[in-house]
Scaffold this motif. Sequence first.
Motif, PDB file in Angstrom:
ATOM      1  N   VAL A  50       0.827  -1.202   0.000  1.00  0.00           N
ATOM      2  CA  VAL A  50       0.000   0.000   0.000  1.00  0.00           C
ATOM      3  C   VAL A  50       0.866   1.259   0.000  1.00  0.00           C
ATOM      4  CG1 VAL A  50      -1.597   1.334   1.441  1.00  0.00           C
ATOM      5  CG2 VAL A  50      -2.033  -1.082   0.998  1.00  0.00           C
ATOM      6  N   VAL A  51       1.949   1.254   0.777  1.00  0.00           N
ATOM      7  CA  VAL A  51       2.838   2.421   0.821  1.00  0.00           C
ATOM      8  C   VAL A  51       3.389   2.709  -0.571  1.00  0.00           C
ATOM      9  CG1 VAL A  51       5.080   3.258   1.655  1.00  0.00           C
ATOM     10  CG2 VAL A  51       3.424   2.274   3.252  1.00  0.00           C
ATOM     11  N   TRP A  52       3.874   1.674  -1.265  1.00  0.00           N
ATOM     12  CA  TRP A  52       4.455   1.911  -2.586  1.00  0.00           C
ATOM     13  C   TRP A  52       3.398   2.180  -3.651  1.00  0.00           C
ATOM     14  CZ3 TRP A  52       8.434   3.830  -1.101  1.00  0.00           C
ATOM     15  CH2 TRP A  52       9.366   3.236  -0.274  1.00  0.00           C
ATOM     16  N   GLU A  53       2.147   1.915  -3.368  1.00  0.00           N
ATOM     17  CA  GLU A  53       1.070   2.356  -4.269  1.00  0.00           C
ATOM     18  C   GLU A  53       0.813   3.852  -4.091  1.00  0.00           C
ATOM     19  OE1 GLU A  53      -2.236  -0.158  -3.286  1.00  0.00           O
ATOM     20  OE2 GLU A  53      -1.448  -1.845  -4.442  1.00  0.00           O
ATOM     21  N   GLN A  54       1.079   4.371  -2.887  1.00  0.00           N
ATOM     22  CA  GLN A  54       0.843   5.789  -2.588  1.00  0.00           C
ATOM     23  C   GLN A  54       2.059   6.658  -2.906  1.00  0.00           C
ATOM     24  OE1 GLN A  54      -2.220   6.802  -1.589  1.00  0.00           O
ATOM     25  NE2 GLN A  54      -2.887   4.689  -1.625  1.00  0.00           N
ATOM     26  N   LEU A  55       3.253   6.118  -2.717  1.00  0.00           N
ATOM     27  CA  LEU A  55       4.490   6.881  -2.910  1.00  0.00           C
ATOM     28  C   LEU A  55       5.329   6.258  -4.021  1.00  0.00           C
ATOM     29  CD1 LEU A  55       5.668   7.304   0.809  1.00  0.00           C
ATOM     30  CD2 LEU A  55       4.374   8.941  -0.575  1.00  0.00           C
ATOM     31  N   ASP A  56       6.044   7.077  -4.749  1.00  0.00           N
ATOM     32  CA  ASP A  56       6.988   6.571  -5.747  1.00  0.00           C
ATOM     33  C   ASP A  56       8.208   6.017  -5.008  1.00  0.00           C
ATOM     34  OD1 ASP A  56       9.582   7.240  -7.424  1.00  0.00           O
ATOM     35  OD2 ASP A  56       7.937   6.867  -8.832  1.00  0.00           O
ATOM     36  N   ARG A  57       8.448   4.734  -5.150  1.00  0.00           N
ATOM     37  CA  ARG A  57       9.519   4.066  -4.403  1.00  0.00           C
ATOM     38  C   ARG A  57      10.888   4.699  -4.683  1.00  0.00           C
ATOM     39  NH1 ARG A  57      10.361  -1.945  -3.059  1.00  0.00           N
ATOM     40  NH2 ARG A  57       8.245  -2.066  -3.818  1.00  0.00           N
ATOM     41  N   ASN A  58      11.247   4.861  -5.950  1.00  0.00           N
ATOM     42  CA  ASN A  58      12.575   5.399  -6.280  1.00  0.00           C
ATOM     43  C   ASN A  58      12.762   6.811  -5.742  1.00  0.00           C
ATOM     44  OD1 ASN A  58      13.428   3.057  -7.562  1.00  0.00           O
ATOM     45  ND2 ASN A  58      12.704   3.735  -9.563  1.00  0.00           N
ATOM     46  N   ARG A  59      11.780   7.652  -5.951  1.00  0.00           N
ATOM     47  CA  ARG A  59      11.874   9.038  -5.456  1.00  0.00           C
ATOM     48  C   ARG A  59      11.990   9.065  -3.925  1.00  0.00           C
ATOM     49  NH1 ARG A  59       7.151  12.852  -4.916  1.00  0.00           N
ATOM     50  NH2 ARG A  59       8.124  14.783  -4.294  1.00  0.00           N
ATOM     51  N   THR A  60      11.218   8.216  -3.268  1.00  0.00           N
ATOM     52  CA  THR A  60      11.236   8.165  -1.808  1.00  0.00           C
ATOM     53  C   THR A  60      12.596   7.696  -1.285  1.00  0.00           C
ATOM     54  OG1 THR A  60       8.857   7.727  -1.752  1.00  0.00           O
ATOM     55  CG2 THR A  60      10.126   7.153   0.226  1.00  0.00           C
ATOM     56  N   LEU A  61      13.120   6.613  -1.854  1.00  0.00           N
ATOM     57  CA  LEU A  61      14.399   6.083  -1.382  1.00  0.00           C
ATOM     58  C   LEU A  61      15.555   7.031  -1.704  1.00  0.00           C
ATOM     59  CD1 LEU A  61      13.926   2.279  -2.121  1.00  0.00           C
ATOM     60  CD2 LEU A  61      13.626   3.509   0.049  1.00  0.00           C
ATOM     61  N   GLN A  62      15.476   7.728  -2.830  1.00  0.00           N
ATOM     62  CA  GLN A  62      16.502   8.728  -3.138  1.00  0.00           C
ATOM     63  C   GLN A  62      16.472   9.854  -2.108  1.00  0.00           C
ATOM     64  OE1 GLN A  62      15.621   9.771  -7.205  1.00  0.00           O
ATOM     65  NE2 GLN A  62      16.631   7.951  -8.020  1.00  0.00           N
ATOM     66  N   ALA A  63      15.270  10.271  -1.711  1.00  0.00           N
ATOM     67  CA  ALA A  63      15.146  11.319  -0.688  1.00  0.00           C
ATOM     68  C   ALA A  63      15.689  10.823   0.647  1.00  0.00           C
ATOM     69  CB  ALA A  63      13.690  11.755  -0.550  1.00  0.00           C
ATOM     70  N   VAL A  64      15.395   9.588   1.007  1.00  0.00           N
ATOM     71  CA  VAL A  64      15.914   9.018   2.249  1.00  0.00           C
ATOM     72  C   VAL A  64      17.438   9.019   2.227  1.00  0.00           C
ATOM     73  CG1 VAL A  64      16.113   6.885   3.603  1.00  0.00           C
ATOM     74  CG2 VAL A  64      13.867   7.624   2.761  1.00  0.00           C
ATOM     75  N   ALA A  65      18.025   8.636   1.107  1.00  0.00           N
ATOM     76  CA  ALA A  65      19.485   8.604   0.994  1.00  0.00           C
ATOM     77  C   ALA A  65      20.096   9.992   1.178  1.00  0.00           C
ATOM     78  CB  ALA A  65      19.890   8.016  -0.357  1.00  0.00           C
ATOM     79  N   ARG A  66      19.372  11.030   0.763  1.00  0.00           N
ATOM     80  CA  ARG A  66      19.891  12.404   0.894  1.00  0.00           C
ATOM     81  C   ARG A  66      19.771  12.947   2.314  1.00  0.00           C
ATOM     82  NH1 ARG A  66      17.527  12.881  -4.288  1.00  0.00           N
ATOM     83  NH2 ARG A  66      15.610  13.746  -3.445  1.00  0.00           N
ATOM     84  N   VAL A  67      18.792  12.492   3.073  1.00  0.00           N
ATOM     85  CA  VAL A  67      18.541  13.117   4.381  1.00  0.00           C
ATOM     86  C   VAL A  67      19.013  12.302   5.576  1.00  0.00           C
ATOM     87  CG1 VAL A  67      16.561  14.406   3.479  1.00  0.00           C
ATOM     88  CG2 VAL A  67      16.181  12.219   4.652  1.00  0.00           C
ATOM     89  N   ALA A  68      19.389  11.044   5.362  1.00  0.00           N
ATOM     90  CA  ALA A  68      19.716  10.191   6.516  1.00  0.00           C
ATOM     91  C   ALA A  68      21.058   9.494   6.331  1.00  0.00           C
ATOM     92  CB  ALA A  68      18.623   9.156   6.719  1.00  0.00           C
ATOM     93  N   ASP A  69      21.723   9.288   7.445  1.00  0.00           N
ATOM     94  CA  ASP A  69      22.972   8.527   7.489  1.00  0.00           C
ATOM     95  C   ASP A  69      22.688   7.147   8.061  1.00  0.00           C
ATOM     96  OD1 ASP A  69      24.610  10.665   6.572  1.00  0.00           O
ATOM     97  OD2 ASP A  69      24.566  11.541   8.591  1.00  0.00           O
ATOM     98  N   ALA A  70      23.665   6.260   7.924  1.00  0.00           N
ATOM     99  CA  ALA A  70      23.542   4.911   8.484  1.00  0.00           C
ATOM    100  C   ALA A  70      23.199   4.999   9.968  1.00  0.00           C
ATOM    101  CB  ALA A  70      24.830   4.138   8.271  1.00  0.00           C
ATOM    102  N   GLY A  71      22.296   4.148  10.386  1.00  0.00           N
ATOM    103  CA  GLY A  71      21.864   4.121  11.776  1.00  0.00           C
ATOM    104  C   GLY A  71      20.659   4.993  12.061  1.00  0.00           C
ATOM    105  N   GLU A  72      20.240   5.782  11.076  1.00  0.00           N
ATOM    106  CA  GLU A  72      19.079   6.659  11.273  1.00  0.00           C
ATOM    107  C   GLU A  72      17.832   6.030  10.664  1.00  0.00           C
ATOM    108  OE1 GLU A  72      21.136  11.029  11.488  1.00  0.00           O
ATOM    109  OE2 GLU A  72      20.444  10.367   9.520  1.00  0.00           O
ATOM    110  N   ARG A  73      16.706   6.599  11.041  1.00  0.00           N
ATOM    111  CA  ARG A  73      15.406   6.149  10.547  1.00  0.00           C
ATOM    112  C   ARG A  73      14.652   7.372  10.037  1.00  0.00           C
ATOM    113  NH1 ARG A  73      11.737   3.504  14.947  1.00  0.00           N
ATOM    114  NH2 ARG A  73      11.237   5.656  15.359  1.00  0.00           N
ATOM    115  N   VAL A  74      13.998   7.224   8.892  1.00  0.00           N
ATOM    116  CA  VAL A  74      13.244   8.318   8.293  1.00  0.00           C
ATOM    117  C   VAL A  74      11.768   7.926   8.267  1.00  0.00           C
ATOM    118  CG1 VAL A  74      12.914   9.732   6.231  1.00  0.00           C
ATOM    119  CG2 VAL A  74      15.220   8.978   6.871  1.00  0.00           C
TER     120      VAL A  74
END
Length: 97
Positions: A50-74
């Motif tokens: 359901v989450v990936w039906e609502q959000l674009d997976r690639n765009r979301t994961l790219q944003a996560v990679a830009r805002v978080a470091d290892a050990g963090e949660r977004v």
Amino acid sequence: MSDDRSPPADTFGVSIGVDDDAFRFLVHVPSNLDAAWSDRDAFQELVERVVWEQLDRNRTLQAVARVADAGERVELGTVTLRPDGTVVDHTLDVPAT
């Protein structure tokens, strides 16, 4: 006006955990479930689908990679579901970069 005959639904928090070499899809399960969720793996897979039906997976994961470091949660938000997969409500959004 709510329909009291509607099947119960539960709200799940959703986030992405960042490891050194991978992302982890995390479902935050409330301690008191209202609906009849009989298979833990199945409902977690349902939440993810359901989450990936609502959000674009690639765009979301790219944003996560830009805002978080290892050990963090977004946090991505919440999704309220019935066991049959009906989305009652959601607050899902791509992380701001």
